[in-house]
Design an enzyme around this catalytic site. Structure first.
Site, mmCIF file in Angstrom:
data_model
loop_
_atom_site.group_PDB
_atom_site.id
_atom_site.type_symbol
_atom_site.label_atom_id
_atom_site.label_comp_id
_atom_site.label_asym_id
_atom_site.label_seq_id
_atom_site.Cartn_x
_atom_site.Cartn_y
_atom_site.Cartn_z
ATOM 1 N N CYS A 34 106.923 34.434 36.856
ATOM 2 C CA CYS A 34 105.833 35.398 36.683
ATOM 3 C C CYS A 34 106.289 36.647 35.926
ATOM 4 O O CYS A 34 106.324 37.747 36.489
ATOM 5 C CB CYS A 34 105.293 35.783 38.043
ATOM 6 S SG CYS A 34 104.906 34.317 38.989
ATOM 7 N N GLU A 35 106.702 36.485 34.707
ATOM 8 C CA GLU A 35 107.067 37.604 33.846
ATOM 9 C C GLU A 35 106.757 37.203 32.410
ATOM 10 O O GLU A 35 107.050 36.073 32.010
ATOM 11 C CB GLU A 35 108.585 37.891 33.911
ATOM 12 C CG GLU A 35 109.081 38.213 35.280
ATOM 13 C CD GLU A 35 110.140 39.310 35.278
ATOM 14 O OE1 GLU A 35 110.250 40.047 34.287
ATOM 15 O OE2 GLU A 35 110.825 39.404 36.299
#
Ligand code: LLP
Length: 417
Positions: free
Chosen positions: A345-346
């Site tokens: 999640c980046e």
């Protein structure tokens, strides 16, 4: 295809040595690091042979890839090791590495680490500051030992590489400032449990030109001659590591030319030469096998979401590093311009931008040149287990690291009573 030897398409299928990557994924799943034993062996032998008659010691930089099977292979080839922690020391000893071929680098060795290395009787400590020298002397005294020391000097040379991996400029934290080194060598004479045996430098990593090496070498040799003029006998000169590899368009010097240049710079000085290569021995001997989980086409971009992520290979996210990405099966379909991204999640979680590939869900890809600073820099971010590693040897596949289990991820954690 980048500089990866022993990788070839047979028909439409990509093989490492005599094994298809498709077969590896069927047996061991993905993501998975895959290494070629022949590529590792050849790189080491090429470097060893380049020294020809010189008294030398190759100290493989363990941080580049510290997996036991790789360390074991280099031990069998006769290699020494450059370590930076007690963990790396223990790994080398675990595979039967010779302590008299170990050098200990790093700016922040703890007294416990010094003790462990003195107990193991390593070849030398590459010391980076006066404070470290004083502590080492104290620890050695307590143990009734003499610590062999090589001073790592900072020659203030621009390595012309990524700023995060440039180490030989005076503003970097590494090494003893050049103009203080001489004084420190002689202060070492008053420290009863230190023996000055070597001189070393390491100016950075992924260097693609010889000039910075030679510039550093020239400076350090002036210092060497001065020390010797003052009757300090220096037994070895350690040139560090740093030779770059080809990830895409780079044209680094060959291993042979690099070593030949170092030997030439040294002239007829009699010191034993040490080098600390990491990337140049393992970088192009490994790849990361990954599978396309989903394709996602938006009005702006085409994404291929793969099962490997920045926690498995952080180099693209951390240094904006380029790794070539190849299909395991060529399908002859039309290509699209893909963003190859992971599940983390980046937004920084990518393996490659703007890659022209013909992809379907479930396809396998090889992220190339991942043998160095791939697995060794991997993490469990997003609670993702570390991936498996396999070594190909001719037509055999050896599992050298099992895929980590979810249970292992939190097996040493505790909640409050
Ligand atoms: N010796 C010392 C003292 C070092 O600090 C290093 C690497 C080496 C030898 C080995 O350098 P090599 O031959 O591998 O260039 N994580 C970065 C690279 C960091 C290098 C750190 N020091 C990357 O992925 O590019």
């Amino acid at each position: 295809m980048s500089g990866f030897p022993f990788l070839k398409y047979h028909g439409t299928e990509l093989f490492v040595e005599s094994v298809s990557l498709d077969k590896i994924s069927q047996e061991f799943g993905s993501p998975c690091y895959v290494y070629s034993r022949a590529a590792l062996t050849n790189a080491y032998r090429e470097m060893d042979a380049a020294f020809s008659e010189r008294n030398h010691l190759i100290c493989y930089a363990v941080k580049a890839n510290s997996s036991l099977a790789i360390l074991d292979l280099f031990t069998r080839l006769g290699s020494g090791f450059d370590i930076v922690s007690e963990g790396e020391l223990r790994r080398v000893l675990k595979v039967g590495g010779d302590p008299q071929k170990i050098v200990f680098s790093g700016v922040g060795k703890s007294s416990d680490e010094m003790r462990a290395a003195l107990l193991a009787n390593i070849l030398c400590f590459n010391v980076e500051s006066e404070a470290e020298l004083i502590l080492l002397n104290q620890v050695a005294k307590e143990m009734d030992k003499i610590a062999p020391v090589s001073m790592r000097v900072n020659p203030d040379v621009d390595a012309k590489t990524h700023p995060y991996i440039s180490t030989g400029l005076k503003e970097n934290k590494f090494g003893v400032p050049f103009n203080e080194a001489e004084k420190l060598y002689f202060s070492g004479e008053n420290l009863t449990n230190i023996r000055m045996t070597g001189l070393d430098f390491h100016i950075g990593s992924q260097l693609t030109e010889l000039a910075p090496f030679s510039e550093a070498c020239e400076k350090v040799l002036v210092l060497l001659d001065r020390l010797e003029d003052k009757n300090l006998k220096i037994e070895h000169l350690d040139f560090g590591g740093g030779l770059g590899i080809r990830y895409s368009e780079e044209n680094p010097p060959s291993i042979q030319n690099y070593i030949a240049a170092l030997c030439e710079d040294l002239g007829d000085r009699a010191q034993r030469i040490l080098v600390e290569p990491g990337r140049s021995l393992v970088g192009n001997a490994g790849l990361l096998l990954t599978r396309v989980e989903y394709l996602k086409h938006t009005s702006h971009r085409d994404f291929a979401i793969v099962d490997a992520a920045m926690n498995d290979l952080i180099r693209p996210a951390l240094y904006d590093a380029y790794h070539e990405i190849l299909p395991i099966t060529m399908n002859g379909r039309d290509t699209k311009n893909y963003q190859i991204v992971g599940p983390v999640c980046e937004t920084g979680d990518f393996l490659g931008h703007n890659r022209s590939l013909a992809l379907s869900q479930g396809d396998l890809l090889a992220v190339m040149s991942a043998g160095a600073y791939g697995m060794s820099m991997s993490s469990n971010y997003n609670s993702r287990p570390r991936v498996a590693e396999v070594m190909v040897d001719g037509d055999s596949i050896h599992l050298i690291r099992e895929r980590e289990s979810i249970e292992q991820l939190f097996s040493n954690e505790r909640v409050l009573p």
